[in-house]
Design a protein around this motif. Structure first.
Motif, PDB file in Angstrom:
ATOM      1  N   VAL A 139      -0.849  13.648  -0.396  1.00 32.38           N
ATOM      2  CA  VAL A 139      -1.129  15.025  -0.882  1.00 32.38           C
ATOM      3  C   VAL A 139      -1.440  15.631   0.497  1.00 32.38           C
ATOM      4  N   ASP A 140      -1.830  15.158   0.599  1.00 33.40           N
ATOM      5  CA  ASP A 140      -2.753  16.068   2.157  1.00 33.40           C
ATOM      6  C   ASP A 140      -2.536  15.395   3.553  1.00 33.40           C
ATOM      7  N   PRO A 141      -1.829  15.020   3.771  1.00 31.61           N
ATOM      8  CA  PRO A 141      -1.559  14.066   5.119  1.00 31.61           C
ATOM      9  C   PRO A 141      -2.491  14.417   6.267  1.00 31.61           C
ATOM     10  N   SER A 142      -2.468  15.482   7.107  1.00 32.32           N
ATOM     11  CA  SER A 142      -2.929  15.963   7.744  1.00 32.32           C
ATOM     12  C   SER A 142      -4.736  16.015   7.598  1.00 32.32           C
ATOM     13  N   ASN A 143      -5.077  16.018   6.894  1.00 30.34           N
ATOM     14  CA  ASN A 143      -6.834  16.538   5.891  1.00 30.34           C
ATOM     15  C   ASN A 143      -7.373  17.886   5.855  1.00 30.34           C
ATOM     16  N   LYS A 153      -8.107   7.200  -1.802  1.00 33.39           N
ATOM     17  CA  LYS A 153      -7.828   8.226   0.003  1.00 33.39           C
ATOM     18  C   LYS A 153      -6.438   7.931   0.184  1.00 33.39           C
ATOM     19  N   ASP A 154      -5.559   6.692  -0.661  1.00 32.80           N
ATOM     20  CA  ASP A 154      -4.198   6.132  -0.244  1.00 32.80           C
ATOM     21  C   ASP A 154      -3.774   7.713  -0.869  1.00 32.80           C
ATOM     22  N   LEU A 155      -3.859   8.413  -1.766  1.00 31.54           N
ATOM     23  CA  LEU A 155      -3.459   9.578  -3.203  1.00 31.54           C
ATOM     24  C   LEU A 155      -4.444  10.944  -2.071  1.00 31.54           C
ATOM     25  N   ARG A 165       1.058  -1.261  -0.045  1.00 30.53           N
ATOM     26  CA  ARG A 165       0.135  -0.092  -0.067  1.00 30.53           C
ATOM     27  C   ARG A 165       0.537   1.413   0.102  1.00 30.53           C
ATOM     28  N   LEU A 166       0.540   2.051  -1.003  1.00 33.69           N
ATOM     29  CA  LEU A 166       0.947   3.952  -0.249  1.00 33.69           C
ATOM     30  C   LEU A 166       2.228   3.803   0.812  1.00 33.69           C
ATOM     31  N   LEU A 167       0.720   4.082   1.832  1.00 33.64           N
ATOM     32  CA  LEU A 167       0.726   4.778   3.508  1.00 33.64           C
ATOM     33  C   LEU A 167      -0.081   3.693   3.987  1.00 33.64           C
TER      34      LEU A 167
END
Length: 481
Positions: free
Chosen positions: A469-473, A463-465, A2-4
């Protein structure tokens, strides 16, 4: 692999523990130093103006509204918000229909982009233009009037061009000129950390490319959840020599749909082909003082040379007549065409004006054209059995149609009844090989349908993308995903 750590990150997408609970004094000072005191507002009146769009969806209010004047100010504002963990909501004209600008956290910063209203570059020979977020489609076409070119994407509302990119808008001309996705060549996007991205490379505006991932289409339709679009380079098209418009009555919606399918099959390059049902046309006639035939009708528009448009009209007339159509009403002069199309464009506001204070729940399903009779029949049966008054219009040339259901915003039972019906329509569209939204976007209202439409693997990758890009949402949290 998985990406993250997707499941871990997804678990706090709407968890308020991960957001600042107020705007600290240091953040206020920092934001004010970037845009100036005149361009930041904390008043309740201004925040109320920015807590909604044209939809029925509601949430909280932003803690502040900021008006940056250029991309560098947007970048600095976003750096501060990221550092302080303040949710960010980009705001254009507020004409969206799915709650895309509605704040879901009361410490959100609304970034109003209307002061960024320059045409940065106009290239007549290459038929493209680069515009900032404050430029609306009508203001752009006004500026282009003397060039012989135009921007044809027409969602009805005078939306900002960058906002239209954020939802992949289309509208009445999409059957010929495509959606925003087919017209955008490049975008300038500020990422959550303040980095400035050019999705096709800085100053690039070529018509085709095969170099790397298609970042432009990643951000088209991203609804402000990955970054803020601060400029769009879009194609322009030559103004047609001749424009003819017409409206044609049919015995039934099924006959109108059959005609639309056959027009597409014959390869007629029609510019607009819109469906308006009899009930809707009656209401529009009453409110807009028009005298159109009361029948399920198709509205047409033809673009081209005088000879080619006349040939198109003859072919369409022949096809329509074979399906039981009545006599067509044609308009060639601009004022006549505008009056004719007023009926189509007035539908949304006609529905809103039917009862004082009522709002509209609107569906936006899109299916393969061959499935249009099935989905419209399903919709009519569902709503008639439920006793829900509704109006039907559609961009029938590309399989996209809207059902408008007026409702009292204070009647929660009525709202729920209509939302449930809309949900069933969307599920049926997906079952028929279509989508829950053809042009309005997902926003708040359609998030629960993405799993069924895109599948678990597809939704998890989205969701992984987002998390990458926006880890803190912080970008428009609670929308789309």
């Amino acid at each position: 692999m998985r990406l993250l750590l997707g499941n871990t990150l997804r678990s706090f997408f709407l968890d308020k523990r991960f957001y600042s609970q107020k705007i600290g004094d240091d953040a206020i000072k920092a934001l004010t130093s970037v845009v100036g005191a005149k361009n930041i507002d904390f008043s309740q009146a201004v925040c109320e103006q920015h807590d909604h769009d044209e939809s029925i969806h509601t949430g909280g209010q932003p803690a502040a509204v900021i008006w940056p004047s250029d991309v560098n100010q947007v970048s600095e504002v976003m750096k501060i918000c990221s550092k302080e963990k303040l949710p960010m909501i980009p705001f254009g004209t507020g004409s969206g229909l799915e709650g895309g600008v509605v704040p879901l956290f009361n410490n959100s910063i609304c970034i109003n982009l209307q002061n960024m209203n320059k045409i940065q570059r106009l290239d007549i020979e290459d038929l493209c233009v680069t515009v900032e977020p404050g430029i609306t489609r009508k203001s752009l076409n006004e500026e282009l009037r003397s060039t012989g070119l135009w921007f044809p994407i027409d969602p009805g509302a005078d939306a900002s061009v960058c906002g239209m990119a954020a939802t992949n808008a289309s509208g009445t001309n999409a059957v010929r000129y495509g959606t925003m996705k087919q017209n955008i060549l490049n975008m300038e996007v500020v990422l959550p950390n303040g980095d400035i991205l050019y999705t096709s490379g800085k100053d690039q505006q070529c018509l085709k490319r095969s170099s790397g991932y298609n970042l432009t289409e990643l951000f088209v339709g991203s609804e402000g959840t990955l970054g803020i679009i601060t400029s769009v380079t879009t194609k322009l098209h030559g103004l047609p020599e001749c424009v003819l418009s017409g409206v044609c009555p049919f015995p039934s919606i099924a006959d109108a749909v059959t005609t639309a399918i056959q027009i597409k099959q014959f390869g007629i390059p029609i510019a607009r082909m819109e469906l308006v049902d009899q009930k809707t046309l009656s209401e529009v006639n009453n409110q807009s003082k028009l005298e159109l035939n009361l029948a399920d009708s198709l509205f047409f528009e033809f673009h081209g040379s005088e000879k080619s448009t006349k040939e198109q009209v003859e072919l369409v007339n022949e096809i329509a007549t074979s399906n039981g159509a009545g006599e067509m009403e044609w308009a060639e002069r601009l004022e006549e065409r505008n009056k004719l199309w007023q009926a189509r464009h007035d539908v949304y506001y006609t529905a809103k004006r039917m009862k004082a204070g009522h709002q509209i729940i609107i569906t936006d399903v899109c299916v393969p054209i061959s499935k249009l009779p099935d989905i419209i029949s399903f919709t009519e049966k569902l709503l008639n059995e439920a006793g829900i008054f509704h109006m039907v219009v559609g961009h029938i040339g590309d399989g996209n149609f809207h059902t408008l259901m007026p409702v009292d915003p204070n009647d929660q039972e009525a709202i729920l009844k209509r939302k449930n019906a809309a949900h069933k329509m969307a599920k049926e569209a997906i079952k028929l090989g279509g989508t829950c939204t053809g042009e309005h976007g997902v926003g708040i209202g359609k998030r629960g349908l993405l799993l069924e439409e895109c599948g678990e693997v597809g939704l998890n990758l989205m969701k992984d993308l987002k998390s990458l890009v926006d880890p803190s949402n912080l970008m428009n949290p609670g929308k789309l995903l």
